[in-house]
Scaffold this motif. Structure first.
Motif, PDB file in Angstrom:
ATOM      1  N   HIS A 105       0.834  -1.203   0.000  1.00 45.70           N
ATOM      2  CA  HIS A 105       0.000   0.000   0.000  1.00 45.70           C
ATOM      3  C   HIS A 105       0.870   1.254   0.000  1.00 45.70           C
ATOM      4  O   HIS A 105       0.587   2.223  -0.721  1.00 45.70           O
ATOM      5  CB  HIS A 105      -0.917   0.001   1.227  1.00 45.70           C
ATOM      6  N   LYS A 106       1.934   1.249   0.785  1.00 45.10           N
ATOM      7  CA  LYS A 106       2.852   2.388   0.799  1.00 45.10           C
ATOM      8  C   LYS A 106       3.493   2.571  -0.576  1.00 45.10           C
ATOM      9  O   LYS A 106       3.681   3.694  -1.044  1.00 45.10           O
ATOM     10  CB  LYS A 106       3.925   2.180   1.866  1.00 45.10           C
ATOM     11  N   ARG A 107       3.812   1.456  -1.205  1.00 45.69           N
ATOM     12  CA  ARG A 107       4.416   1.508  -2.542  1.00 45.69           C
ATOM     13  C   ARG A 107       3.436   2.118  -3.548  1.00 45.69           C
ATOM     14  O   ARG A 107       3.815   2.966  -4.365  1.00 45.69           O
ATOM     15  CB  ARG A 107       4.811   0.089  -2.970  1.00 45.69           C
ATOM     16  N   VAL A 108       2.181   1.666  -3.480  1.00 46.37           N
ATOM     17  CA  VAL A 108       1.157   2.185  -4.389  1.00 46.37           C
ATOM     18  C   VAL A 108       1.006   3.688  -4.214  1.00 46.37           C
ATOM     19  O   VAL A 108       0.975   4.449  -5.188  1.00 46.37           O
ATOM     20  CB  VAL A 108      -0.192   1.467  -4.159  1.00 46.37           C
ATOM     21  N   ASP A 109       0.903   4.141  -2.963  1.00 48.13           N
ATOM     22  CA  ASP A 109       0.738   5.573  -2.701  1.00 48.13           C
ATOM     23  C   ASP A 109       1.943   6.380  -3.173  1.00 48.13           C
ATOM     24  O   ASP A 109       1.798   7.503  -3.668  1.00 48.13           O
ATOM     25  CB  ASP A 109       0.518   5.804  -1.201  1.00 48.13           C
ATOM     26  N   ALA A 110       3.118   5.802  -3.011  1.00 51.81           N
ATOM     27  CA  ALA A 110       4.336   6.532  -3.367  1.00 51.81           C
ATOM     28  C   ALA A 110       4.533   6.633  -4.879  1.00 51.81           C
ATOM     29  O   ALA A 110       5.061   7.629  -5.380  1.00 51.81           O
ATOM     30  CB  ALA A 110       5.548   5.867  -2.722  1.00 51.81           C
ATOM     31  N   LEU A 111       4.113   5.607  -5.618  1.00 47.40           N
ATOM     32  CA  LEU A 111       4.426   5.539  -7.043  1.00 47.40           C
ATOM     33  C   LEU A 111       3.270   5.880  -7.981  1.00 47.40           C
ATOM     34  O   LEU A 111       3.491   6.113  -9.174  1.00 47.40           O
ATOM     35  CB  LEU A 111       4.928   4.131  -7.395  1.00 47.40           C
ATOM     36  N   LEU A 170      -6.503  -2.157  -0.018  1.00 41.89           N
ATOM     37  CA  LEU A 170      -5.190  -2.077   0.619  1.00 41.89           C
ATOM     38  C   LEU A 170      -5.112  -0.970   1.663  1.00 41.89           C
ATOM     39  O   LEU A 170      -4.274  -1.026   2.569  1.00 41.89           O
ATOM     40  CB  LEU A 170      -4.099  -1.858  -0.430  1.00 41.89           C
ATOM     41  N   SER A 171      -5.970   0.038   1.545  1.00 46.37           N
ATOM     42  CA  SER A 171      -5.944   1.139   2.508  1.00 46.37           C
ATOM     43  C   SER A 171      -6.765   0.834   3.756  1.00 46.37           C
ATOM     44  O   SER A 171      -6.772   1.628   4.694  1.00 46.37           O
ATOM     45  CB  SER A 171      -6.466   2.422   1.858  1.00 46.37           C
ATOM     46  N   ASP A 172      -7.442  -0.295   3.773  1.00 48.42           N
ATOM     47  CA  ASP A 172      -8.313  -0.635   4.906  1.00 48.42           C
ATOM     48  C   ASP A 172      -8.246  -2.143   5.142  1.00 48.42           C
ATOM     49  O   ASP A 172      -9.179  -2.876   4.813  1.00 48.42           O
ATOM     50  CB  ASP A 172      -9.747  -0.176   4.618  1.00 48.42           C
ATOM     51  N   LEU A 173      -7.147  -2.599   5.716  1.00 49.51           N
ATOM     52  CA  LEU A 173      -6.907  -4.035   5.887  1.00 49.51           C
ATOM     53  C   LEU A 173      -7.526  -4.536   7.188  1.00 49.51           C
ATOM     54  O   LEU A 173      -6.909  -4.474   8.256  1.00 49.51           O
ATOM     55  CB  LEU A 173      -5.395  -4.315   5.867  1.00 49.51           C
TER      56      LEU A 173
END
Length: 364
Positions: A13-19, A139-142
């Motif tokens: 999820h962090k990867r998705v938000d960053a890229l 992914l933002s709400d696991l």
């Protein structure tokens, strides 16, 4: 396994938000976001007999139709995946997934945009994919319940029987919950008549029905309020016989309001308790106040609007904590991958508290 799965998905999820802002095509979405997800499930993305990209699904006279990925286990297809660009909705409406599902022999289909994964089956008619998913992973709400379901789709934990046993329940529980939430917001005539008929034996005229609609809406609101207050009292270990100023502040619906303006969520309550636990190292609980608003959940020193300790912004897909350095009016937002990230801002919270304690602010 569940903890490991959660950690890997949080990292994704962090990867998705960053890229995501650098991902301009559907193909890039697949490579950057979806393939890592498949890998997290335990499947070998470099083994063409296990994860097959661009799998050909001939449909009638249409030859060469391709689905983005087919996952096989023991040589049999178990999952087909169609991908969308991360900016698109992962919605099966007008999706090719319906056609692919019919000829793939897989029991489950997934439609994803890289951050939301919708899982489909054929619960309504055999071999015809349902219109609505039975399970959605965001992914933002696991949620813990979602991770348990997802475990059944991993290579190590794949369990067809378990998935099929729970799929129907998941599908219809979700549908019932959606209808229930609609009734809470705007009670239908049918719902009002059903409830009122159990205690009101006179005919329901149109004017009476309108009146009872308002009563029903208020009853629903009060019930939700009391449930939230009860759970919060338990969390704060507050004696039921003693009125609590904090509970009055956090109560989202007042007695004289006809409909709720906002509802304090479980995540906001849990997040506020984490912040409170951090601050309790330097501050008595009586000086920590909560205020819920439509746009954020505020945590204040001495119930003073001019002394915000932080704000929790949990009403959107991405969650943030807003920090106040040196008591400035405009705070700095920090994104949270999970509620546990709140502990990372202990120093900032205690620094803000120290600032307020060192200066004298006129009361409002």
């Amino acid at each position: 396994m569940e903890a490991d799965l959660k950690l890997k998905l949080e990292q994704l999820h962090k990867r998705v938000d960053a890229l995501k802002d650098q991902i301009n095509t559907e193909e890039a979405t697949k490579n950057a976001f979806v393939m890592p997800f498949i890998q997290i499930l335990g499947y070998d993305i470099f083994n063409p007999t296990e994860v097959i990209p661009e799998f050909i699904c001939d449909i009638g006279t249409k030859k060469g139709e391709k689905v983005d990925y087919v996952i096989k286990k023991d040589g049999e297809p178990i999952l087909i995946i169609e991908c969308k660009h991360w900016k698109e909705h992962a919605d099966a409406h007008n999706s090719q997934l319906h056609r692919y599902y019919h000829v793939s022999k897989a029991r489950f289909g997934v439609l994803t945009n890289g951050h939301t994964y919708n899982f489909y089956a054929d619960l309504e008619k055999p071999n015809i994919m349902d219109e609505k998913p039975f399970f959605t992973l965001d992914l933002s709400d696991l949620k813990t319940s979602s991770l348990k379901i997802l475990e059944n789709f991993t290579k190590q934990g794949y369990n067809l029987e378990s998935i099929l046993d729970s799929a129907e329940a998941l599908k219809y529980i979700k549908a019932i919950r959606n209808e229930f939430e609609k009734e809470l917001q705007e009670p239908s005539d049918e719902m009002v008549k059903l409830l009122v008929s159990r205690f009101f034996d006179r005919p329901l005229t149109s004017s009476r029905l309108a009146t009872f609609k308002e009563y029903t809406r208020k009853a629903f609101s009060n019930s939700i309020n009391e449930s939230i207050s009860f759970r919060l009292k338990n969390a704060l270990h507050i004696n039921e016989s003693v009125p609590s100023k904090e509970l009055e502040q956090i109560t989202p619906i007042h007695e004289n309001t006809e409909t709720p303006r906002f509802i304090t969520t479980e995540e906001e309550m849990e997040g506020s308790q984490i912040v409170k636990a951090i601050l309790r190292e330097s501050l008595p609980a009586s000086r920590i106040a909560f205020r819920d608003t439509q746009s954020y959940f505020g945590i204040l020193l001495d119930d003073n609007n001019r002394k915000p300790l932080c704000r929790l912004h949990f009403n959107a897909t991405n969650k943030y904590i807003e920090l106040f350095h040196n008591g400035k009016d405009n705070g700095e937002r920090k994104q949270l991958a999970s509620l546990d990230d709140l502990y990372s801002y202990k120093a900032e919270l205690l620094s803000t508290l120290k600032h307020y304690e060192e200066i004298k602010i006129k009361p409002e």
